[in-house]
Design a protein around this motif. Structure first.
Motif, PDB file in Angstrom:
ATOM      1  N   ASP A 160     -12.237   7.933  10.893  1.00 17.78           N
ATOM      2  CA  ASP A 160     -12.830   6.706  10.133  1.00 17.78           C
ATOM      3  C   ASP A 160     -11.625   6.381   8.994  1.00 17.78           C
ATOM      4  O   ASP A 160     -11.580   5.071   8.715  1.00 17.78           O
ATOM      5  N   GLU A 161     -10.968   7.153   8.539  1.00 12.40           N
ATOM      6  CA  GLU A 161     -10.082   6.807   7.546  1.00 12.40           C
ATOM      7  C   GLU A 161      -8.845   6.233   8.279  1.00 12.40           C
ATOM      8  O   GLU A 161      -8.305   5.242   7.782  1.00 12.40           O
TER       9      GLU A 161
ATOM     10  N   ARG B  37       0.853  -1.177   0.085  1.00  7.69           N
ATOM     11  CA  ARG B  37       0.049  -0.076   0.145  1.00  7.69           C
ATOM     12  C   ARG B  37       0.939   1.182  -0.043  1.00  7.69           C
ATOM     13  O   ARG B  37       0.422   2.253  -0.622  1.00  7.69           O
TER      14      ARG B  37
ATOM     15  N   ALA C 170      -9.463   6.087  16.607  1.00  3.95           N
ATOM     16  CA  ALA C 170      -9.572   4.705  15.873  1.00  3.95           C
ATOM     17  C   ALA C 170      -9.257   3.588  16.444  1.00  3.95           C
ATOM     18  O   ALA C 170      -9.845   2.476  16.395  1.00  3.95           O
TER      19      ALA C 170
ATOM     20  N   ARG D  95      -9.233   4.458  11.080  1.00  2.82           N
ATOM     21  CA  ARG D  95      -9.489   3.149  11.141  1.00  2.82           C
ATOM     22  C   ARG D  95      -9.664   2.053  10.035  1.00  2.82           C
ATOM     23  O   ARG D  95      -9.454   0.954  10.278  1.00  2.82           O
ATOM     24  N   ALA D  96      -9.703   2.561   8.736  1.00  2.00           N
ATOM     25  CA  ALA D  96      -9.826   1.774   7.695  1.00  2.00           C
ATOM     26  C   ALA D  96      -8.392   1.107   7.436  1.00  2.00           C
ATOM     27  O   ALA D  96      -8.166   0.201   6.907  1.00  2.00           O
ATOM     28  N   ASP D  97      -7.311   1.935   7.932  1.00  2.00           N
ATOM     29  CA  ASP D  97      -5.894   1.558   7.534  1.00  2.00           C
ATOM     30  C   ASP D  97      -5.183   1.830   8.704  1.00  2.00           C
ATOM     31  O   ASP D  97      -4.562   2.727   8.728  1.00  2.00           O
TER      32      ASP D  97
END
Length: 295
Positions: A149-150, A22, A181, A152-154
């Protein structure tokens, strides 16, 4: 054996080998996604070449193109000795493991990142026998993740974003988003990220803000993790003092200390070795002589 200062980075890449696939999208490179990661020793070279080391070394396996090695080095300042050491390390790894080797340099300020990503050749410009072009992750290309939220996504990428922006004004909002997060995240997932972030911030004022966030946001795990970080900070402080004692004795005796010797002393994370060097520094005829019995 993995030394404590590098353990969190190992755990990060072991738990999430896909992290490295990533990162390159921010560097403009497309790499196959790793399906597994194995840690390898970070001391590279024959006995005595302790200056040749990286912060993490992993073997990645991919379904598309086989295995390759990833060497990671965190560089928080420009150091004229490092490019030659990086070239040595990558050539040594290529020869030892017979695998393609990639070097990722993680920087925490723009000037260091700009310096690290310059191509360096070992020969004259007309005959560049070996040219080093490391990939560089730093504040110039890592995302600023301030949305919980961003983050938490990664979570792992959010931790790396915090480390690379450690010296930037945006670091506190990034850390707040990451701590938010991490609430209610299982300890076996949160712990390596908290430790990795704390270690990456250890030389920057933001480390104090991160500790306060851990204590407040990550309860009940917060107090335990905070105490662990305090113990690590105390150990790091003691190590730095021991290294300074060695350098002070050498300076008081009027001995010349080369940049290479200074880096070796400051980079040593073994208290017993620093204690041994301190005893030798009292009578050694030269700075290099304190290392002789270790060669």
């Amino acid at each position: 054996m993995v030394s404590p200062p590098h353990e969190a980075m190992y755990r990060i890449f072991q738990r999430d080998p896909g992290l490295f696939s990533r990162i390159p999208r921010f560097l403009g490179v497309d790499l196959p996604r790793p399906v597994g990661a194995t840690t390898l020793p970070t001391d590279l070279g024959e006995t005595g070449l302790v200056l040749h080391r990286v912060d993490a070394l992993l073997r990645f396996n991919t379904a598309e193109s086989g295995a390759y090695l990833l060497a990671v080095d965190i560089q928080d300042e420009r150091n004229s000795e490092r490019p030659a050491s990086w070239a040595y390390c990558t050539a040594y790894l290529w020869k030892k493991y017979r695998l393609p080797t990639t070097l990722l340099v993680v920087c925490q300020d723009h000037a260091t990142a700009e310096w690290a990503q310059r191509a360096v050749s070992s020969g004259p410009s007309q005959l560049p026998t070996l040219t080093l072009r490391p990939m560089v992750a730093g504040p110039h290309n890592m995302p600023v993740i301030t949305d919980p939220d961003e983050a938490r996504a990664d979570l792992v990428l959010a931790g790396l974003a915090a480390v690379t922006h450690a010296a930037a004004p945006a670091v506190n909002p990034i850390l707040k988003a990451l701590s938010t997060a991490l609430r209610d995240v299982p300890a076996d997932i949160a712990d390596p990220i908290v430790e990795f972030t704390a270690r990456g911030l250890r030389r920057h004022p933001a480390k104090h803000f991160w500790r306060s966030l851990v204590a407040v946001d990550l309860t009940p795990a917060g107090p335990r993790l905070l105490e662990n970080m305090r113990e690590e900070v105390r150990a790091e402080s003691e190590r730095q003092c021991a290294a300074e004692d060695v350098l002070t004795v050498l300076a008081e005796r009027g001995l010349d200390v080369s940049d290479q010797a200074r880096d070796r002393i400051n980079g040593c994370d073994a208290p017993h070795t620093l204690s041994r060097w301190l005893r030798r520094a009292v009578t050694a005829p030269t700075t290099e002589a304190i290392f002789d019995a270790d060669e």
